[in-house]
Design an enzyme around this catalytic site. Structure first.
Site, PDB file in Angstrom:
ATOM      1  N   ILE A  25       0.831  -1.199   0.000  1.00 26.65           N
ATOM      2  CA  ILE A  25       0.000   0.000   0.000  1.00 26.65           C
ATOM      3  C   ILE A  25       0.870   1.256   0.000  1.00 26.65           C
ATOM      4  O   ILE A  25       0.534   2.261  -0.625  1.00 26.65           O
ATOM      5  CB  ILE A  25      -0.991  -0.014   1.194  1.00 26.65           C
ATOM      6  CG1 ILE A  25      -2.014   1.110   1.097  1.00 26.65           C
ATOM      7  CG2 ILE A  25      -0.272   0.079   2.530  1.00 26.65           C
ATOM      8  CD1 ILE A  25      -3.183   0.818   0.257  1.00 26.65           C
ATOM      9  N   VAL A  26       2.029   1.204   0.657  1.00 29.05           N
ATOM     10  CA  VAL A  26       2.864   2.403   0.752  1.00 29.05           C
ATOM     11  C   VAL A  26       3.533   2.703  -0.590  1.00 29.05           C
ATOM     12  O   VAL A  26       3.506   3.838  -1.073  1.00 29.05           O
ATOM     13  CB  VAL A  26       3.910   2.264   1.880  1.00 29.05           C
ATOM     14  CG1 VAL A  26       4.853   3.454   1.890  1.00 29.05           C
ATOM     15  CG2 VAL A  26       3.203   2.134   3.234  1.00 29.05           C
ATOM     16  N   GLN A  47       9.063  -7.853  -5.561  1.00 23.26           N
ATOM     17  CA  GLN A  47       9.511  -9.248  -5.689  1.00 23.26           C
ATOM     18  C   GLN A  47       8.353 -10.231  -5.958  1.00 23.26           C
ATOM     19  O   GLN A  47       8.514 -11.216  -6.645  1.00 23.26           O
ATOM     20  CB  GLN A  47      10.282  -9.689  -4.446  1.00 23.26           C
ATOM     21  CG  GLN A  47       9.443  -9.701  -3.167  1.00 23.26           C
ATOM     22  CD  GLN A  47      10.231  -9.996  -1.889  1.00 23.26           C
ATOM     23  OE1 GLN A  47      11.437 -10.192  -1.948  1.00 23.26           O
ATOM     24  NE2 GLN A  47       9.562 -10.019  -0.761  1.00 23.26           N
ATOM     25  N   HIS A 244       1.525 -11.277  14.287  1.00 22.48           N
ATOM     26  CA  HIS A 244       0.310 -10.856  14.997  1.00 22.48           C
ATOM     27  C   HIS A 244      -0.811 -11.746  14.479  1.00 22.48           C
ATOM     28  O   HIS A 244      -0.921 -11.959  13.275  1.00 22.48           O
ATOM     29  CB  HIS A 244       0.109  -9.370  14.694  1.00 22.48           C
ATOM     30  CG  HIS A 244      -1.292  -8.893  14.669  1.00 22.48           C
ATOM     31  ND1 HIS A 244      -2.090  -8.880  15.768  1.00 22.48           N
ATOM     32  CD2 HIS A 244      -2.043  -8.387  13.652  1.00 22.48           C
ATOM     33  CE1 HIS A 244      -3.272  -8.375  15.431  1.00 22.48           C
ATOM     34  NE2 HIS A 244      -3.264  -8.081  14.162  1.00 22.48           N
ATOM     35  N   TYR A 275      -9.343  -6.944  18.455  1.00 20.65           N
ATOM     36  CA  TYR A 275     -10.195  -6.130  17.589  1.00 20.65           C
ATOM     37  C   TYR A 275     -10.994  -7.036  16.657  1.00 20.65           C
ATOM     38  O   TYR A 275     -10.633  -8.197  16.440  1.00 20.65           O
ATOM     39  CB  TYR A 275      -9.387  -5.089  16.806  1.00 20.65           C
ATOM     40  CG  TYR A 275      -8.397  -5.658  15.807  1.00 20.65           C
ATOM     41  CD1 TYR A 275      -8.809  -6.041  14.534  1.00 20.65           C
ATOM     42  CD2 TYR A 275      -7.051  -5.788  16.131  1.00 20.65           C
ATOM     43  CE1 TYR A 275      -7.902  -6.555  13.614  1.00 20.65           C
ATOM     44  CE2 TYR A 275      -6.138  -6.303  15.221  1.00 20.65           C
ATOM     45  CZ  TYR A 275      -6.569  -6.684  13.963  1.00 20.65           C
ATOM     46  OH  TYR A 275      -5.680  -7.203  13.058  1.00 20.65           O
ATOM     47  N   TRP A 377       1.230   1.759   8.851  1.00 21.21           N
ATOM     48  CA  TRP A 377      -0.028   1.012   8.805  1.00 21.21           C
ATOM     49  C   TRP A 377      -0.820   1.426   7.566  1.00 21.21           C
ATOM     50  O   TRP A 377      -0.631   2.538   7.041  1.00 21.21           O
ATOM     51  CB  TRP A 377      -0.879   1.323  10.035  1.00 21.21           C
ATOM     52  CG  TRP A 377      -0.399   0.718  11.303  1.00 21.21           C
ATOM     53  CD1 TRP A 377       0.863   0.273  11.574  1.00 21.21           C
ATOM     54  CD2 TRP A 377      -1.179   0.481  12.487  1.00 21.21           C
ATOM     55  NE1 TRP A 377       0.914  -0.216  12.850  1.00 21.21           N
ATOM     56  CE2 TRP A 377      -0.324  -0.106  13.437  1.00 21.21           C
ATOM     57  CE3 TRP A 377      -2.509   0.708  12.826  1.00 21.21           C
ATOM     58  CZ2 TRP A 377      -0.761  -0.467  14.710  1.00 21.21           C
ATOM     59  CZ3 TRP A 377      -2.945   0.348  14.088  1.00 21.21           C
ATOM     60  CH2 TRP A 377      -2.087  -0.247  15.014  1.00 21.21           C
ATOM     61  N   ASP A 564      14.744  25.966  17.815  1.00 25.57           N
ATOM     62  CA  ASP A 564      15.267  27.189  18.417  1.00 25.57           C
ATOM     63  C   ASP A 564      16.564  26.836  19.134  1.00 25.57           C
ATOM     64  O   ASP A 564      16.677  25.775  19.744  1.00 25.57           O
ATOM     65  CB  ASP A 564      14.257  27.888  19.339  1.00 25.57           C
ATOM     66  CG  ASP A 564      13.873  27.081  20.564  1.00 25.57           C
ATOM     67  OD1 ASP A 564      14.027  25.837  20.549  1.00 25.57           O
ATOM     68  OD2 ASP A 564      13.393  27.695  21.542  1.00 25.57           O
ATOM     69  N   LEU A 662      26.651  25.415  33.316  1.00 28.32           N
ATOM     70  CA  LEU A 662      28.078  25.128  33.446  1.00 28.32           C
ATOM     71  C   LEU A 662      28.374  23.806  32.749  1.00 28.32           C
ATOM     72  O   LEU A 662      27.823  22.769  33.110  1.00 28.32           O
ATOM     73  CB  LEU A 662      28.445  25.044  34.936  1.00 28.32           C
ATOM     74  CG  LEU A 662      28.130  26.312  35.740  1.00 28.32           C
ATOM     75  CD1 LEU A 662      28.262  26.051  37.235  1.00 28.32           C
ATOM     76  CD2 LEU A 662      29.038  27.469  35.305  1.00 28.32           C
TER      77      LEU A 662
END
Ligand code: FAD
Ligand code: THG
Length: 830
Positions: A25-26, A47, A244, A275, A377, A564, A662
């Site tokens: 997907i990426v 691949q 998983h 889930y 994800w 900064d 210091l």
């Protein structure tokens, strides 16, 4: 030799040659986003066989819950939902907005859901906490007697990941991108040797089993194979693949007749690490309840080999029943209908976990033109791809991604052991209720300052940041706390906090305290041209004689604040820079011309802040140098000796009191601490921790980069415009600043109305009942007797009443005038 990365330009109108490794997907989304921006010379090497080449995407169930404590991740997810909703393939939308529901079965989780509702409101996600009856209405299969409530997000839902990958691929192909499947990448070619001026070698080509592909940019979007591709380029990729479990039930009689793929919200039962989603008449169940199952990406089978070994895909390992068993009981407790059913199929699916759970994005410091888009994800995929494409094409992402920047890891956070341990721990904690201050447990201690032994003797309560052990308060100061008048706290804000911090803050305002500032990042910039370089990189005037210290800003080309800094000119060509994230080192190194050297000296050195009205009385007897206001002015630096210890002393203070930072080398640190401690006895010196420090700096209105302000903000709206000198000649970001209009939002100081209220950060702020912004940092101001909160809000007059939502309750607050403490600076300039 090809050009520097920043100069890598297009040859024709097609832009530079980009090779993307991986068509999950990426990779597909990235090809779409790049070609949409006119970079059409894009080759994606994969691949496996398209359209489901066998990575994590190929079997992702596609749940998209957008809400996260991270504003950046939530923004990525929002974009993914937007994009996939409008993307249709064969007439089917790539997103199914069934909504999301997270359940609470414990009071702790219910409180957490209220906090999550707060994040949602802060980051612009629609959602509400609902009662058990409403949960039952939304999900009739649950046993509502075990449920205390839920968090319902009607616009979350299911991404059709394989379809979305295909849709984005086809769109990229229509603009000229090529996708070559069954091409296994085996090497990355680079230029020979290094260039001068800190410039690293660049990529030149990608080698595959079927030929070599020349490239100006290579993006590794190889998912959990990232470390393998990284090694080919000589770049460590800090992610750990873990398996998983995901399983599907048999058809459930109570769902028979269902025609839609899913019609009820995607469901989370975080208390049991589970889930759920529907697959027409079956349920799909994912579990994070089992022990971490790390996988070595270097020994994973390729696609063909996996098939030959009976696996469907390389990322899909055999289901381990014993790991599943306890979860199945939990499932049946929540969903009684499952008591008559069983699991039909399951697998152990592999995906990536990083040490802090965030993606790893950006261009390598060591190899120019080598980019990572890893540990992403499905939920965040399109948002990440857009940000990376903007970064490559326009030079910066369109939103703040510092939490995902691959440069964020310190050296000590890049060992394989650290990545394995932390990655596994992220798996364990994925659904845990985590306090914002909660430190990691292992590996600790990792980095300690030279004062660590003394801090332990004083009963330091350590938290962790950047691998450092950081004292938050010292039990040795408990006797002082009895006198401190601090309101009691709710249980959540009382965690990682002690009333001792109030006593330490007071002692700093009334006497003198030692603060361990060792973790403050220090860079040394040297060489002829160092002054011109720093002057051109930052906003303030640095053309001052040696001995001057200047507060200044690093901007990017659009005028956004990258950091900064304090810049101390210690010699004509020698500067010490007080910086923020590791990205500062990367940014300065990238821009440094030949002959200018930028070096991180943090680890080899240490720092004590000696602050309070008696700081001068403490330090002066230790040196023959004149430390009076006339002899050692505010924002001046000097190299001298205190007792036996050579130090660099800088007169400035993040806590808003008289005193010095210091610095010395690590070997002399303990001696420095002991010298100051002895000298401080007559003045009642104490050691003070970060809890007091954070309170004092907020009273003084000093911003923390990365929390209060980022590259999404310009100096004027962030309230640091005083550090910009538009009259000084050219500096990076100057032109863009000129073009920025009047600020429409401001980093705004708030004081909570009730002296007993506290908030912690990231809470939504309501103006006239409408969520109008969010808190960045907050702390109880012990001197002011009120909680101070800074928030991004529309420009509003001082005195305006607003409310901050904390655990679902609206807390009254008023816009204040800053600085809240010592506006005359009489405590510092004396
Ligand atoms: P991948 O899809 O793994 O793609 C990487 C590609 O690179 C692969 O196709 C691979 O073949 C290719 N590649 C690797 N090495 C080479 C090489 N040498 N040469 C050529 N090509 C190479 N996320 C969610 O948001 N919601 C969910 O509900 C969800 N559930 C999940 C459930 C399971 C069981 C699993 C395993 C993951 C789940 N995820 C979920 C996570 C999500 O699937 C992944 O994070 C995401 O798909 C990663 O996409 P990617 O494109 O980075 O990687
Ligand atoms: N010490 C040193 N370097 C640092 C920090 C530090 N660099 C990173 C970060 N902290 C920078 N942040 C600040 C914020 C405010 C001040 C110093 C560093 C500060 N500001 C004064 C003010 O705003 O009134 C003075 C500004 C001025 O005179 O220009 O002191 O803690 N070494």
């Amino acid at each position: 030799m090809s050009e520097r990365a920043s100069e890598r330009r297009g040859r024709s109108g097609a832009g530079p040659r980009v090779v993307v490794v991986g068509a999950g997907i990426v990779g597909c989304s990235l090809a779409d986003e790049l070609t949409a921006r006119g970079w059409t010379d894009v080759t994606v090497l994969e691949q496996g066989p398209l359209p489901a080449p066998g990575g994590s995407t190929s079997h992702a169930p596609g749940l998209v819950f957008r809400t996260s404590p991270s504003r950046t991740l939530t923004a990525f997810a929002r974009y993914t939902v937007e994009k996939l909703t409008s993307l249709r393939v064969d007439g089917v939308s790539c997103f199914d907005p069934v909504g999301g529901l997270e359940l609470a079965t414990t009071p702790e989780r219910l409180a957490e859901l209220h906090r999550r509702a707060g994040y949602a409101a802060s980051w612009g996600v629609r959602g509400e906490v609902v009662d058990a009856a409403r949960c039952k209405e939304l999900w009739p299969l649950i046993d509502e007697s075990v449920v205390l409530g839920g968090f319902h997000t009607p616009d979350d839902g299911l991404a059709r990941a394989v379809l979305a990958a295909r849709g984005q691929r086809e769109r990229a192909e229509s603009r000229g991108a090529r996708f070559l499947d069954r091409h296994t990448v085996t090497g990355i070619e680079k230029e020979d040797g290094h260039r001068g001026g800190g410039q690293a070698a660049g990529v030149t080509a990608v080698v595959t089993d079927r030929g070599v592909f020349p490239a100006d940019h290579v993006v590794s979007a190889a998912g959990f194979w990232g470390p393998v591709i990284g090694r080919m380029a000589g770049v460590d990729v800090p992610l750990q693949p873990l398996a998983h479990q995901y399983a599907r039930t048999k058809p459930l009689p109570c769902l028979s007749g269902a025609t839609a793929e899913a019609s009820r919200p995607i469901l989370r039962f975080q208390d049991r690490d589970l889930y759920f989603r529907e697959h027409t008449d079956r349920l799909g169940i994912g579990s994070y309840a089992h022990k971490p199952l790390p996988v070595d990406p270097f020994t994973l089978l390729g696609h063909g080999e996996a098939r030959a070994n009976g696996l469907e895909m390389p990322s899909s390992l055999p289901f381990t029943e014993e790991d599943w068993a306890p979860s199945w009981d939990d499932c049946r407790r929540l969903l009684p209908a499952l008591r008559d059913s069983e699991i039909e199929e399951g697998f152990n699916g592999v995906f990536s976990f990083t040490p802090d759970g965030m993606p790893v994005l950006g261009e390598s410091r060591a190899v120019r033109g080598f980019w990572l888009a890893e540990a992403v994800w499905v939920t965040h995929s399109a948002g990440v791809a857009k940000a990376v494409a903007e970064w490559m094409v326009e030079g910066r992402p369109g939103l703040d991604v510092h939490e995902c920047d691959l440069t964020r890891f310190e050296d000590a956070q890049r060992s394989p052991a650290y990545i394995r341990d932390r990655g596994s721990q992220q798996f364990v904690e994925v659904y845990d209720v985590l306090h914002p201050l909660q430190p990691m447990e292992r590996p600790r201690p990792l980095r300690v300052s030279p004062f660590h032994a003394r801090q332990q003797e004083l009963g330091a309560h350590f938290l962790e940041g950047g691998g450092w052990e950081r004292p938050h308060w010292y039990e040795a100061n408990a006797p002082l706390a009895a006198a401190a008048d601090v309101p009691p706290r709710d249980a959540w804000s009382a965690r990682y906090w002690s009333p001792v911090a109030a006593a330490e803050a007071r002692a700093t305002r009334e006497r003198v305290a030692l603060y361990d500032m060792t973790p403050l990042r220090r860079l040394e910039v040297t060489g002829r041209g160092a002054l011109d370089f720093l002057h051109g990189m930052t906003t303030n005037n640095l053309r001052k004689k040696p001995g001057a210290v200047t507060y200044t800003l690093l901007l990017d080309g659009t005028g956004g604040i990258r950091s900064d800094l304090t810049v101390a000119r210690l010699g004509p060509d020698r500067f010490q820079v007080g910086a923020n994230s590791p990205a500062d080192l990367d940014w300065l190194t990238r821009h440094a011309p030949d002959g200018v050297h930028v070096r991180d000296i943090t680890s080899g050195t240490c720092c004590v802040g000696v602050w309070g009205p008696l700081a001068r009385d403490l330090v002066q007897p230790l040196t023959g140098d004149d430390f009076s206001h006339e002899g050692f002015g505010y924002f001046r630096a000097r190299e001298t000796y205190l007792g036996h210890v050579p130090v660099t002393a800088m007169r400035l203070s993040y806590v808003g009191e008289l005193g010095w930072e210091l610095y010395t080398t690590a070997d002399l640190g303990l001696r420095l601490w002991d010298t100051l401690w002895e000298a401080g006895r007559p003045y009642g010196v104490i050691a003070a921790g970060r809890s007091a420090f954070n309170s004092l700096r907020l009273e003084k209105g000093y911003r923390a980069w990365g929390v209060d302000m980022t590259d999404e903000h310009d100096p004027y709206e962030a309230g640091v415009g005083f550090a910009v000198r538009l009259d000084k000649g050219d500096f990076l970001g100057k032109e863009a600043l000129r073009l920025r209009g009047e600020p429409r939002r401001r980093l705004t100081p708030l004081l909570l109305d009730d002296p007993a209220s506290v908030v912690l950060g990231k809470e939504p702020v309501y103006v006239d009942g409408v969520a109008a912004g969010y808190v960045t940092s907050a702390a109880y101001g012990y001197t002011l007797g009120r909680c101070v909160a800074y928030a991004w809000l529309p420009v509003l007059p001082v005195g305006t009443g607003v409310s901050v939502e904390y655990f679902g309750e609206k807390v009254g607050a008023t816009i204040a005038d800053e600085p809240l403490f010592d506006p005359e600076m009489s405590r510092i300039r004396c």
